[in-house]
Design a protein around this motif. Structure first.
Motif, PDB file in Angstrom:
ATOM      1  N   VAL A 111      29.871  41.381  47.054  1.00 42.81           N
ATOM      2  CA  VAL A 111      29.796  41.130  45.681  1.00 42.81           C
ATOM      3  C   VAL A 111      31.247  42.113  45.073  1.00 42.81           C
ATOM      4  O   VAL A 111      32.171  41.436  43.930  1.00 42.81           O
ATOM      5  CB  VAL A 111      28.439  40.979  44.767  1.00 42.81           C
ATOM      6  CG1 VAL A 111      29.107  40.853  43.352  1.00 42.81           C
ATOM      7  CG2 VAL A 111      27.727  40.383  45.693  1.00 42.81           C
ATOM      8  N   ALA A 112      31.235  42.968  45.243  1.00 38.45           N
ATOM      9  CA  ALA A 112      32.348  44.032  44.981  1.00 38.45           C
ATOM     10  C   ALA A 112      33.518  43.606  45.347  1.00 38.45           C
ATOM     11  O   ALA A 112      34.805  43.750  44.210  1.00 38.45           O
ATOM     12  CB  ALA A 112      31.980  45.379  44.723  1.00 38.45           C
ATOM     13  N   ARG A 113      33.750  42.712  46.541  1.00 41.21           N
ATOM     14  CA  ARG A 113      35.417  43.113  47.326  1.00 41.21           C
ATOM     15  C   ARG A 113      35.266  41.750  46.318  1.00 41.21           C
ATOM     16  O   ARG A 113      36.803  41.815  46.473  1.00 41.21           O
ATOM     17  CB  ARG A 113      35.043  43.243  48.336  1.00 41.21           C
ATOM     18  CG  ARG A 113      35.965  42.848  49.644  1.00 41.21           C
ATOM     19  CD  ARG A 113      35.310  42.762  50.775  1.00 41.21           C
ATOM     20  NE  ARG A 113      34.471  41.911  51.160  1.00 41.21           N
ATOM     21  CZ  ARG A 113      34.289  41.564  52.098  1.00 41.21           C
ATOM     22  NH1 ARG A 113      35.171  40.545  52.177  1.00 41.21           N
ATOM     23  NH2 ARG A 113      32.712  40.818  52.027  1.00 41.21           N
ATOM     24  N   HIS A 114      34.402  40.570  46.495  1.00 44.20           N
ATOM     25  CA  HIS A 114      35.005  39.501  45.893  1.00 44.20           C
ATOM     26  C   HIS A 114      34.959  39.210  44.264  1.00 44.20           C
ATOM     27  O   HIS A 114      36.012  39.031  44.211  1.00 44.20           O
ATOM     28  CB  HIS A 114      33.446  38.980  45.820  1.00 44.20           C
ATOM     29  CG  HIS A 114      33.407  38.035  47.813  1.00 44.20           C
ATOM     30  ND1 HIS A 114      32.940  38.852  48.919  1.00 44.20           N
ATOM     31  CD2 HIS A 114      33.993  36.449  48.179  1.00 44.20           C
ATOM     32  CE1 HIS A 114      32.619  38.264  49.648  1.00 44.20           C
ATOM     33  NE2 HIS A 114      33.876  37.321  49.344  1.00 44.20           N
TER      34      HIS A 114
ATOM     35  N   ALA B 224      42.388  39.743  40.659  1.00 45.36           N
ATOM     36  CA  ALA B 224      43.227  39.704  41.214  1.00 45.36           C
ATOM     37  C   ALA B 224      43.876  38.451  40.560  1.00 45.36           C
ATOM     38  O   ALA B 224      45.345  38.708  39.997  1.00 45.36           O
ATOM     39  CB  ALA B 224      43.561  40.031  42.309  1.00 45.36           C
ATOM     40  N   VAL B 225      42.920  37.645  41.046  1.00 48.01           N
ATOM     41  CA  VAL B 225      43.478  35.885  40.768  1.00 48.01           C
ATOM     42  C   VAL B 225      44.191  35.406  39.870  1.00 48.01           C
ATOM     43  O   VAL B 225      45.299  35.358  39.396  1.00 48.01           O
ATOM     44  CB  VAL B 225      42.801  34.323  41.186  1.00 48.01           C
ATOM     45  CG1 VAL B 225      42.812  33.631  40.340  1.00 48.01           C
ATOM     46  CG2 VAL B 225      42.132  34.941  43.463  1.00 48.01           C
ATOM     47  N   PHE B 226      42.977  36.645  38.436  1.00 45.41           N
ATOM     48  CA  PHE B 226      42.637  35.740  37.368  1.00 45.41           C
ATOM     49  C   PHE B 226      44.148  37.031  36.466  1.00 45.41           C
ATOM     50  O   PHE B 226      45.108  36.157  35.767  1.00 45.41           O
ATOM     51  CB  PHE B 226      41.782  36.598  36.344  1.00 45.41           C
ATOM     52  CG  PHE B 226      41.061  34.985  36.340  1.00 45.41           C
ATOM     53  CD1 PHE B 226      41.084  34.029  35.320  1.00 45.41           C
ATOM     54  CD2 PHE B 226      39.855  34.762  37.321  1.00 45.41           C
ATOM     55  CE1 PHE B 226      39.959  33.041  34.914  1.00 45.41           C
ATOM     56  CE2 PHE B 226      39.552  34.093  37.437  1.00 45.41           C
ATOM     57  CZ  PHE B 226      39.212  32.511  36.178  1.00 45.41           C
ATOM     58  N   ARG B 227      44.416  38.101  36.895  1.00 49.01           N
ATOM     59  CA  ARG B 227      45.997  38.588  36.871  1.00 49.01           C
ATOM     60  C   ARG B 227      46.839  38.297  37.196  1.00 49.01           C
ATOM     61  O   ARG B 227      47.895  38.215  36.486  1.00 49.01           O
ATOM     62  CB  ARG B 227      45.474  40.245  37.192  1.00 49.01           C
ATOM     63  CG  ARG B 227      45.328  41.899  36.255  1.00 49.01           C
ATOM     64  CD  ARG B 227      45.462  42.867  36.536  1.00 49.01           C
ATOM     65  NE  ARG B 227      45.061  42.777  38.321  1.00 49.01           N
ATOM     66  CZ  ARG B 227      44.134  43.393  38.769  1.00 49.01           C
ATOM     67  NH1 ARG B 227      42.993  43.528  38.237  1.00 49.01           N
ATOM     68  NH2 ARG B 227      44.031  43.362  40.062  1.00 49.01           N
TER      69      ARG B 227
ATOM     70  N   LYS C  80      44.685  27.299  37.201  1.00 49.39           N
ATOM     71  CA  LYS C  80      45.610  27.334  38.468  1.00 49.39           C
ATOM     72  C   LYS C  80      44.340  28.968  39.025  1.00 49.39           C
ATOM     73  O   LYS C  80      44.416  28.916  40.218  1.00 49.39           O
ATOM     74  CB  LYS C  80      46.729  27.662  38.283  1.00 49.39           C
ATOM     75  CG  LYS C  80      47.120  28.321  39.590  1.00 49.39           C
ATOM     76  CD  LYS C  80      48.817  28.405  39.681  1.00 49.39           C
ATOM     77  CE  LYS C  80      49.204  28.839  40.708  1.00 49.39           C
ATOM     78  NZ  LYS C  80      51.544  29.011  40.421  1.00 49.39           N
ATOM     79  N   ALA C  81      43.706  29.459  37.738  1.00 45.32           N
ATOM     80  CA  ALA C  81      43.011  30.695  38.458  1.00 45.32           C
ATOM     81  C   ALA C  81      41.659  30.095  38.648  1.00 45.32           C
ATOM     82  O   ALA C  81      41.283  30.740  40.385  1.00 45.32           O
ATOM     83  CB  ALA C  81      43.208  31.354  37.048  1.00 45.32           C
ATOM     84  N   HIS C  82      41.201  28.797  38.301  1.00 44.82           N
ATOM     85  CA  HIS C  82      39.943  29.039  38.942  1.00 44.82           C
ATOM     86  C   HIS C  82      40.416  28.144  40.305  1.00 44.82           C
ATOM     87  O   HIS C  82      39.551  27.844  40.662  1.00 44.82           O
ATOM     88  CB  HIS C  82      39.515  27.179  37.571  1.00 44.82           C
ATOM     89  CG  HIS C  82      38.983  28.253  36.699  1.00 44.82           C
ATOM     90  ND1 HIS C  82      37.076  28.680  37.148  1.00 44.82           N
ATOM     91  CD2 HIS C  82      38.876  29.071  35.264  1.00 44.82           C
ATOM     92  CE1 HIS C  82      36.878  29.175  35.325  1.00 44.82           C
ATOM     93  NE2 HIS C  82      37.603  29.622  35.129  1.00 44.82           N
ATOM     94  N   ARG C  83      41.270  27.084  40.387  1.00 46.00           N
ATOM     95  CA  ARG C  83      41.544  26.443  41.193  1.00 46.00           C
ATOM     96  C   ARG C  83      41.506  27.365  42.422  1.00 46.00           C
ATOM     97  O   ARG C  83      41.173  27.027  43.702  1.00 46.00           O
ATOM     98  CB  ARG C  83      42.960  25.314  41.374  1.00 46.00           C
ATOM     99  CG  ARG C  83      42.884  24.366  40.790  1.00 46.00           C
ATOM    100  CD  ARG C  83      44.104  23.773  40.663  1.00 46.00           C
ATOM    101  NE  ARG C  83      45.027  24.226  40.610  1.00 46.00           N
ATOM    102  CZ  ARG C  83      45.839  23.990  39.487  1.00 46.00           C
ATOM    103  NH1 ARG C  83      44.694  23.512  38.246  1.00 46.00           N
ATOM    104  NH2 ARG C  83      46.919  24.517  38.880  1.00 46.00           N
TER     105      ARG C  83
END
Length: 186
Positions: free
Chosen positions: A7-10, A16-19, A26-29
């Protein structure tokens, strides 16, 4: 690797995606594959239950029909495991709440356990005639949000979940579609 590490890895990948993406849509996609992997990992449910049981305040909350377990909350997003409880008679043709939207919030849910539930989304309401309290809208999509299915509910999109036939757990990734905190871009 323990399930908590999984879970922590995900969650680290989601951060990272949101940053990297100021555009929350786009971040949600880009998060859909990560949520799909997490929802498909058999150790995820054990981690969710450990997180829930380690919180001494959980039994003091009113949750029905959903028990929400916050897995991560930061300036970018909130990740919640929602445990959807069935009705005593297992009816799955009854909505859990009225048709609603979440304002500027974006929602990406992924089913990690159980059969999931039926979910409907609707067009934005259009006033009928000259009335101020009468609106028309149509169904955009309806169908089963089943095991390992990843969906998306955009801001201001009306939707309604129906009760599951048996216990189902979804991972719900939430973020505001508008910038909410200057720290999100550090």
């Amino acid at each position: 690797m323990t399930s908590d590490d999984v879970v922590a890895r995900h969650v680290a990948r989601l951060r990272a995606v949101f940053r990297e993406n100021r555009d929350k849509q786009k971040a949600h996609r880009k998060s859909q594959d990560i949520l799909g992997e997490l929802a498909s990992d058999p150790s995820t449910v054990g981690s969710i239950l450990r997180t829930y049981l380690l919180n001494s305040a959980v039994l003091n909350n009113r949750h029905y029909p959903v028990i929400g377990i916050t897995l991560e909350e930061n300036v970018h997003f909130t990740l919640v495991a929602n445990c959807w409880l069935p009705l005593p008679d297992r009816s799955s043709d009854v909505s859990t709440k009225s048709i609603h939207h979440h304002g500027t919030m974006l929602l990406t849910p992924a089913t990690a356990f159980g059969p999931g539930y039926e979910h409907w989304t609707f067009t934005r309401p259009i006033p009928v005639g000259g009335y101020t309290e009468l609106f028309r809208f149509t169904v955009i999509e309806s169908g089963n949000h089943g095991l390992h299915h990843v969906a998306f509910v955009d801001s201001y999109i009306a939707h309604v979940p129906l009760y599951p036939s048996s216990l189902s757990i979804t991972l719900a990734l939430w973020s505001d579609s508008t910038p909410t905190d200057w720290r999100a871009f550090l």
